[in-house]
Design a protein around this motif. Structure first.
Motif, short mmCIF file in Angstrom:
data_model
loop_
_atom_site.label_atom_id
_atom_site.label_comp_id
_atom_site.label_asym_id
_atom_site.label_seq_id
_atom_site.Cartn_x
_atom_site.Cartn_y
_atom_site.Cartn_z
N ILE A 154 0.82 -1.21 0.00
CA ILE A 154 0.00 0.00 0.00
C ILE A 154 0.85 1.26 0.00
CG2 ILE A 154 -0.27 0.03 2.53
CD1 ILE A 154 -3.14 1.09 2.05
N ASN A 155 2.00 1.25 0.64
CA ASN A 155 2.85 2.44 0.64
C ASN A 155 3.47 2.70 -0.73
OD1 ASN A 155 2.67 3.42 3.45
ND2 ASN A 155 3.55 1.42 3.93
N GLN A 156 3.76 1.63 -1.46
CA GLN A 156 4.25 1.79 -2.82
C GLN A 156 3.16 2.37 -3.70
OE1 GLN A 156 7.56 1.11 -3.87
NE2 GLN A 156 6.80 2.39 -5.56
N ALA A 157 1.93 1.94 -3.47
CA ALA A 157 0.80 2.49 -4.22
C ALA A 157 0.67 3.99 -3.98
CB ALA A 157 -0.49 1.78 -3.82
N ALA A 158 0.82 4.40 -2.73
CA ALA A 158 0.73 5.81 -2.39
C ALA A 158 1.85 6.60 -3.07
CB ALA A 158 0.79 6.01 -0.88
N LEU A 159 3.06 6.05 -3.04
CA LEU A 159 4.20 6.72 -3.66
C LEU A 159 4.02 6.84 -5.16
CD1 LEU A 159 7.01 7.94 -3.11
CD2 LEU A 159 7.97 5.65 -3.45
N ASP A 160 3.57 5.77 -5.80
CA ASP A 160 3.36 5.79 -7.25
C ASP A 160 2.27 6.78 -7.63
OD1 ASP A 160 5.29 3.86 -7.44
OD2 ASP A 160 3.93 2.21 -7.94
N SER A 161 1.25 6.91 -6.78
CA SER A 161 0.18 7.86 -7.04
C SER A 161 0.70 9.29 -6.94
CB SER A 161 -0.96 7.64 -6.05
OG SER A 161 -1.99 8.59 -6.24
N GLU A 162 1.47 9.57 -5.91
CA GLU A 162 2.00 10.92 -5.71
C GLU A 162 2.97 11.32 -6.82
OE1 GLU A 162 2.02 11.76 -1.00
OE2 GLU A 162 3.26 10.07 -1.62
N ARG A 163 3.70 10.36 -7.34
CA ARG A 163 4.67 10.64 -8.41
C ARG A 163 4.02 10.68 -9.79
NH1 ARG A 163 9.75 6.70 -6.61
NH2 ARG A 163 10.54 8.04 -4.91
N GLY A 164 2.74 10.37 -9.86
CA GLY A 164 2.05 10.38 -11.15
C GLY A 164 2.29 9.13 -11.98
N ILE A 165 2.91 8.11 -11.38
CA ILE A 165 3.19 6.87 -12.10
C ILE A 165 1.91 6.07 -12.31
CG2 ILE A 165 4.41 4.65 -11.97
CD1 ILE A 165 6.57 6.14 -10.35
N THR A 166 1.06 6.07 -11.29
CA THR A 166 -0.20 5.33 -11.33
C THR A 166 -1.37 6.30 -11.19
OG1 THR A 166 0.83 3.37 -10.35
CG2 THR A 166 -1.58 3.52 -10.22
N LEU A 167 -2.34 6.19 -12.09
CA LEU A 167 -3.50 7.08 -12.04
C LEU A 167 -4.46 6.68 -10.93
CD1 LEU A 167 -4.16 7.44 -15.86
CD2 LEU A 167 -3.41 9.24 -14.30
N LYS A 168 -4.82 5.43 -10.88
CA LYS A 168 -5.76 4.96 -9.87
C LYS A 168 -5.25 3.66 -9.26
CE LYS A 168 -8.86 6.22 -8.30
NZ LYS A 168 -9.07 6.85 -6.94
N PRO A 169 -4.53 3.73 -8.14
CA PRO A 169 -4.13 2.51 -7.45
C PRO A 169 -5.36 1.83 -6.84
CG PRO A 169 -2.92 4.45 -6.63
CD PRO A 169 -4.08 4.95 -7.44
N VAL A 170 -5.42 0.53 -6.98
CA VAL A 170 -6.46 -0.25 -6.32
C VAL A 170 -5.77 -1.33 -5.50
CG1 VAL A 170 -8.36 -1.87 -6.65
CG2 VAL A 170 -8.25 0.20 -8.03
N ILE A 171 -6.10 -1.36 -4.22
CA ILE A 171 -5.49 -2.29 -3.28
C ILE A 171 -6.35 -3.55 -3.20
CG2 ILE A 171 -4.53 -2.57 -0.97
CD1 ILE A 171 -3.42 -0.16 -2.59
N ARG A 172 -5.79 -4.66 -3.66
CA ARG A 172 -6.49 -5.94 -3.53
C ARG A 172 -6.40 -6.40 -2.08
NH1 ARG A 172 -4.07 -7.90 -8.83
NH2 ARG A 172 -5.82 -8.12 -10.29
#
Length: 374
Positions: free
Chosen positions: A354-372
């Motif tokens: 989940i922290n990687q998802a947050a980082l990727d979102s903040e950096r603009g790498i991922t538009l919509k992270p979804v946590i399974r």
């Protein structure tokens, strides 16, 4: 009261203090009471609001379990629940009381108790559903769900039943980010066939708005951003024009494309200078909806006479002015018809990541992270 209730064990991502990484903890959640439902979470979208609350742009009490784009399966219901059953697939959306003046007039997103029910850290009675194994309450009920967890307690009125022939793991973002973009276009701005539409920001909210503008029949659809990959995706999803505001003067380009200014616009960045540009780029009688959330107290400037003499409208919009019980199933149906492919925005992560998802979102790498989750 905590010790009198029946509980089950859960794992949850806890935000312990301002700016801290999410921490996976073993906690307990009580069984549903009243009009509540207990939902086994399949997947949860991560939204900009989760991150700004983690960073305390809004005064949500910490430590807390955040997450507000949950989707899952009902495992238990309270005795007052009438319209939902165990086994139903649901998308969880925002909380509202259902009985204040705004709710009764159909303006659910402007409920008089909205801040308390969505950001207060407890339920409407001042109680927590989640606690430690020592029965110490943990701030929860974030957007009346707190779905960064294996289970969530929600209410009947903000748990939206959806069909079982679409994968639940993609549906969570419909509860907030996707419905905000699409709903703003359809419900708040009322974009018309043949009109021009502009999104300032091509993130998940902005691109959902692009999809909705196409559904509404807008013939000129413009996306402004500074990330080329987002602009390329905007073109793929229906934008007729894209503008990189780092490389071009967006106001000049927009006025040239639209022969004077755009009819409808959405601002999702929360940046005051972008809001100012958004007002400037409107045509006569143009409307701009502001949905991006900055820190409390942030102000934007605009030329009053430019607003006045051209009959422009600036509106704030929450959750796309959506009645989620009605609107989310409509978005699901559009998706099934191939007219609203919002799944192209999604990238999946495990709860442990989940922290990687947050980082990727903040950096603009991922538009919509979804946590399974499940």
């Amino acid at each position: 009261m905590l010790n009198e209730l029946s509980y089950r064990e859960i794992y949850a991502a806890v935000t312990e203090c301002k700016g801290a990484d999410f921490k996976i903890q073993k906690l307990k959640i009580r069984e549903p009471i009243g009009d509540e439902v207990l939902v086994k979470i399949v997947a949860t979208g991560m939204c900009h609001t989760d991150l700004i609350v983690r960073d305390q742009y809004y005064p949500v009490p910490l430590p807390a379990v955040l997450g507000h784009e949950g989707a899952g399966i009902i495992e238990a219901i309270g005795p007052q629940v009438k319209s939902l059953s165990v086994g139903d697939h649901v998308v969880l959306s925002y909380g509202y009381c259902g009985s204040c003046t705004h709710c009764l007039s159909g303006n659910l997103t402007y409920c008089e108790e909205a801040f308390v029910r969505n950001f207060g850290g407890k339920d409407q009675n001042g109680c927590n559903a989640i606690c430690t194994h020592d029965h110490v309450g943990v701030n929860d009920h974030f957007f009346s769900q707190s779905s960064f967890a294996t289970y969530a307690i929600s209410r009947e009125n903000n748990a939206v039943k959806v069909c079982k022939d679409v994968p639940l793991e993609i549906l969570g973002p419909l509860g907030c980010g996707i419905q905000t973009g699409a709903g703003t276009v359809i419900n708040a701005l009322n974009v018309r066939p043949g009109s021009s539409f502009l999104t300032w920001g091509a993130g998940a909210v902005g691109l959902s708005a692009v999809l909705a503008a196409k559904v509404c029949g807008a013939t000129t659809i413009i996306a402004v951003d500074i990330v080329e990959s987002r602009l390329a995706l905007a073109k793929e999803m229906g934008a007729t024009h894209v503008v990189n505001s780092k490389e071009q003067n967006p106001i000049e380009v927009i006025k040239q494309i639209t022969n004077g200014g755009v009819n409808f616009a959405l601002e999702s960045t929360g940046r005051p200078e972008v809001i100012s540009n958004g007002v400037e780029a409107l045509g006569t009688l143009g409307k701009i909806a502001v949905v991006g959330a900055p820190r409390l107290g942030v102000k934007a400037e605009f030329d009053v006479n430019n607003l006045l003499l051209n009959g422009k409208t600036i509106m704030g919009v929450i959750e796309g002015n959506c009645n989620s019980k009605w609107f989310i199933p409509q978005l699901v149906e559009l998706y099934k018809q191939g007219r609203f492919p919002f799944d192209k925005l999604i990238k999946f992560y495990s709860l442990d990541d989940i922290n990687q998802a947050a980082l990727d979102s903040e950096r603009g790498i991922t538009l919509k992270p979804v946590i399974r989750i499940a």
